[in-house]
Design a protein around this motif. Structure first.
Motif, mmCIF file in Angstrom:
data_model
loop_
_atom_site.group_PDB
_atom_site.id
_atom_site.type_symbol
_atom_site.label_atom_id
_atom_site.label_comp_id
_atom_site.label_asym_id
_atom_site.label_seq_id
_atom_site.Cartn_x
_atom_site.Cartn_y
_atom_site.Cartn_z
ATOM 1 N N VAL A 44 -64.859 -22.265 23.374
ATOM 2 C CA VAL A 44 -64.207 -22.736 24.691
ATOM 3 C C VAL A 44 -64.141 -21.499 25.890
ATOM 4 O O VAL A 44 -64.333 -21.727 26.694
ATOM 5 N N ALA A 45 -63.799 -20.504 25.078
ATOM 6 C CA ALA A 45 -63.491 -19.405 26.243
ATOM 7 C C ALA A 45 -64.909 -18.956 26.658
ATOM 8 O O ALA A 45 -64.808 -18.283 27.828
ATOM 9 N N GLU A 46 -65.838 -19.077 26.236
ATOM 10 C CA GLU A 46 -67.348 -18.732 26.773
ATOM 11 C C GLU A 46 -67.978 -19.773 27.484
ATOM 12 O O GLU A 46 -68.578 -19.306 28.392
ATOM 13 N N GLU A 47 -67.838 -21.006 26.919
ATOM 14 C CA GLU A 47 -68.265 -22.283 27.846
ATOM 15 C C GLU A 47 -67.464 -22.746 29.140
ATOM 16 O O GLU A 47 -67.950 -23.041 29.884
ATOM 17 N N LEU A 48 -65.962 -22.478 28.948
ATOM 18 C CA LEU A 48 -65.234 -22.661 29.786
ATOM 19 C C LEU A 48 -65.281 -24.034 29.981
ATOM 20 O O LEU A 48 -65.259 -24.703 31.361
ATOM 21 N N HIS A 49 -65.548 -24.905 29.126
ATOM 22 C CA HIS A 49 -65.828 -26.328 29.144
ATOM 23 C C HIS A 49 -65.810 -26.853 27.808
ATOM 24 O O HIS A 49 -66.516 -26.541 26.892
ATOM 25 N N PHE A 50 -64.894 -28.011 27.489
ATOM 26 C CA PHE A 50 -64.565 -28.272 26.166
ATOM 27 C C PHE A 50 -65.872 -29.593 25.819
ATOM 28 O O PHE A 50 -66.121 -29.457 24.632
ATOM 29 N N GLY A 51 -66.294 -29.940 26.588
ATOM 30 C CA GLY A 51 -67.489 -30.889 26.247
ATOM 31 C C GLY A 51 -68.867 -29.954 25.755
ATOM 32 O O GLY A 51 -69.301 -30.369 24.795
ATOM 33 N N ARG A 52 -69.023 -28.995 26.556
ATOM 34 C CA ARG A 52 -70.185 -28.151 26.156
ATOM 35 C C ARG A 52 -69.889 -27.161 24.834
ATOM 36 O O ARG A 52 -70.514 -27.020 23.991
ATOM 37 N N ALA A 53 -68.665 -26.949 24.757
ATOM 38 C CA ALA A 53 -68.027 -26.142 23.369
ATOM 39 C C ALA A 53 -68.013 -26.999 22.279
ATOM 40 O O ALA A 53 -68.469 -26.679 21.289
ATOM 41 N N ALA A 54 -67.754 -28.252 22.461
ATOM 42 C CA ALA A 54 -67.884 -29.434 21.387
ATOM 43 C C ALA A 54 -69.191 -29.504 20.948
ATOM 44 O O ALA A 54 -69.484 -29.611 19.498
ATOM 45 N N LYS A 55 -70.207 -29.655 21.942
ATOM 46 C CA LYS A 55 -71.549 -29.765 21.482
ATOM 47 C C LYS A 55 -72.205 -28.541 20.771
ATOM 48 O O LYS A 55 -73.031 -28.633 19.731
ATOM 49 N N ARG A 56 -71.733 -27.585 21.330
ATOM 50 C CA ARG A 56 -72.183 -26.189 20.503
ATOM 51 C C ARG A 56 -71.594 -25.965 19.172
ATOM 52 O O ARG A 56 -72.317 -25.519 18.403
ATOM 53 N N LEU A 57 -70.558 -26.351 19.032
ATOM 54 C CA LEU A 57 -70.119 -26.590 17.660
ATOM 55 C C LEU A 57 -70.336 -27.733 16.804
ATOM 56 O O LEU A 57 -69.944 -27.817 15.540
ATOM 57 N N GLN A 58 -70.943 -28.536 17.389
ATOM 58 C CA GLN A 58 -71.563 -29.967 16.688
ATOM 59 C C GLN A 58 -70.441 -30.495 16.044
ATOM 60 O O GLN A 58 -70.343 -31.061 15.085
ATOM 61 N N MET A 59 -69.277 -30.720 17.093
ATOM 62 C CA MET A 59 -68.201 -31.497 16.588
ATOM 63 C C MET A 59 -67.796 -32.453 17.858
ATOM 64 O O MET A 59 -68.575 -32.252 19.246
ATOM 65 N N ALA A 60 -66.984 -33.478 17.906
ATOM 66 C CA ALA A 60 -66.382 -34.132 18.950
ATOM 67 C C ALA A 60 -65.497 -33.654 19.639
ATOM 68 O O ALA A 60 -64.596 -32.644 19.081
ATOM 69 N N GLN A 61 -65.174 -33.963 20.819
ATOM 70 C CA GLN A 61 -64.313 -33.148 21.704
ATOM 71 C C GLN A 61 -62.892 -33.297 21.498
ATOM 72 O O GLN A 61 -62.258 -32.406 21.426
ATOM 73 N N PRO A 62 -62.358 -34.493 20.924
ATOM 74 C CA PRO A 62 -61.093 -34.675 20.718
ATOM 75 C C PRO A 62 -60.441 -33.665 19.523
ATOM 76 O O PRO A 62 -59.377 -33.038 19.849
ATOM 77 N N PRO A 63 -61.115 -33.424 18.365
ATOM 78 C CA PRO A 63 -60.736 -32.713 17.403
ATOM 79 C C PRO A 63 -60.682 -31.208 17.948
ATOM 80 O O PRO A 63 -59.826 -30.279 17.606
ATOM 81 N N LEU A 64 -61.610 -30.919 18.658
ATOM 82 C CA LEU A 64 -61.619 -29.493 19.405
ATOM 83 C C LEU A 64 -60.341 -29.252 20.085
ATOM 84 O O LEU A 64 -59.803 -28.387 20.194
ATOM 85 N N SER A 65 -60.302 -30.227 21.109
ATOM 86 C CA SER A 65 -58.987 -30.187 21.857
ATOM 87 C C SER A 65 -57.749 -29.708 20.912
ATOM 88 O O SER A 65 -56.862 -29.229 21.187
ATOM 89 N N GLN A 66 -57.683 -30.768 19.618
ATOM 90 C CA GLN A 66 -56.503 -30.546 18.890
ATOM 91 C C GLN A 66 -56.482 -29.344 18.291
ATOM 92 O O GLN A 66 -55.281 -28.571 18.038
#
Length: 303
Positions: A12-34
């Motif tokens: 998230v710190a490198e993408e500064l975008h939760f959607g892009r970070a979730a896609k990079r981590l191959q996971m959904a955005q809600p669990p990432l935010s959690q």
């Protein structure tokens, strides 16, 4: 604190975008935010300023980013090192050897190991005579030993790497030095120079066995810990000795080598290791040794 929280934070710190970070981590955005919220809760600080339009690191988040990257980098290195060690690319292998008889084989092995596995360390244990090397391999205090065949210890495997002949060394002014071959029986009254008793030397054992078969026990007047010293004493006129063809490179002024009369007496040298040794590094050394020191075809020439 879970490692996945740190990985998510960096993304998230490198993408500064939760959607892009979730896609990079191959996971959904809600669990990432959690995960980010849980990390902030554990730290007791806010790492990101976020709204519907943007995501920014707070001062705490900026301070946290560099050490987290270091932790993840160090962990990656540790994982790669562990995998390499498991594949035998790193580690330590203790090797027992003795003296001049390994001058042609030991350097070949050590150079080949360094070339194939520069991260692997060979711990060399010198003046470990063949019988002692075999005993230490058997009890697990050595990984690999230069020994003599046959090997009969349970749980120990050996592979022949060289075949040597027993020869006689005597002072150059000795009456027998003029003969092309030496009959062992003619040495019955001679003083002998030999390895120490109970030192574990297979060469000393072979000397006594050959002399006993010729009808006498050798009279040892001087003992020395290695072939270089023994042959120097022979050159000095202290006595005679039986040595190995692998020691013919030791040229001493005042000493000559002569083959023995009768059938050639051969000693086979080998590498020995415990079959249940779990070391991946040892397996790598053995694989290198099979290429660098292949098993020779036993001599069949007429004697």
């Amino acid at each position: 604190m879970e490692l996945r929280y740190l990985t998510s934070f960096v993304a998230v710190a490198e993408e500064l975008h939760f959607g892009r970070a979730a896609k990079r981590l191959q996971m959904a955005q809600p669990p990432l935010s959690q995960q980010i919220r849980q990390l902030e809760k554990e730290l007791g600080v806010q790492l990101f300023e976020r709204n519907t339009r943007s995501v920014r690191l707070t001062s705490a988040g900026q301070s946290f980013l560099k050490p987290v990257r270091t932790v993840l980098d160090d962990l990656d290195i540790a994982v790669r090192v562990a995998k390499a060690a498991g594949q035998g690319e790193y580690g330590r292998v203790s090797v027992g050897f003795a003296g001049a008889s390994t001058h042609a084989t030991l350097p070949v092995l050590t150079r080949a190991v360094r070339a194939a596995h520069p991260g692997l360390e060979l711990v060399m244990r010198g003046q470990t005579y063949a019988n002692v090397a075999l005993a230490r391999v058997a009890d697990g205090s050595l990984d690999l030993g230069f020994v003599r065949l046959p090997v009969t210890q349970p749980g120990v495997e050996a592979r022949m790497i060289a075949e040597e002949e027993l020869v006689c060394a005597l002072p150059s002014d000795h009456p027998l030095a003029s003969q092309e071959r030496i009959d062992v029986a003619d040495l019955a009254d001679e003083p002998f120079v030999s390895f120490p008793a109970n030192a574990g030397s297979s060469l000393r054992d072979a000397t006594f066995r050959v002399c006993e078969e010729a009808g006498f026990n050798p009279r040892v007047v001087q003992e020395a810990p290695d072939s270089y010293t023994i042959l120097a004493l022979v050159a000095a006129g202290v006595g005679v000795t039986l040595t190995l063809s692998s020691c013919l490179h030791i040229q001493q002024t005042g000493m000559v080598h002569r083959p023995l009369a009768g059938p050639t007496i051969r000693l086979q040298s080998a590498l020995a290791w415990r079959t249940d040794n779990p070391s991946a590094a040892l397996r790598s050394v053995l694989a290198v040794a099979r290429e660098a020191l292949p098993t020779p075809t036993p001599s069949r020439r007429p004697d």
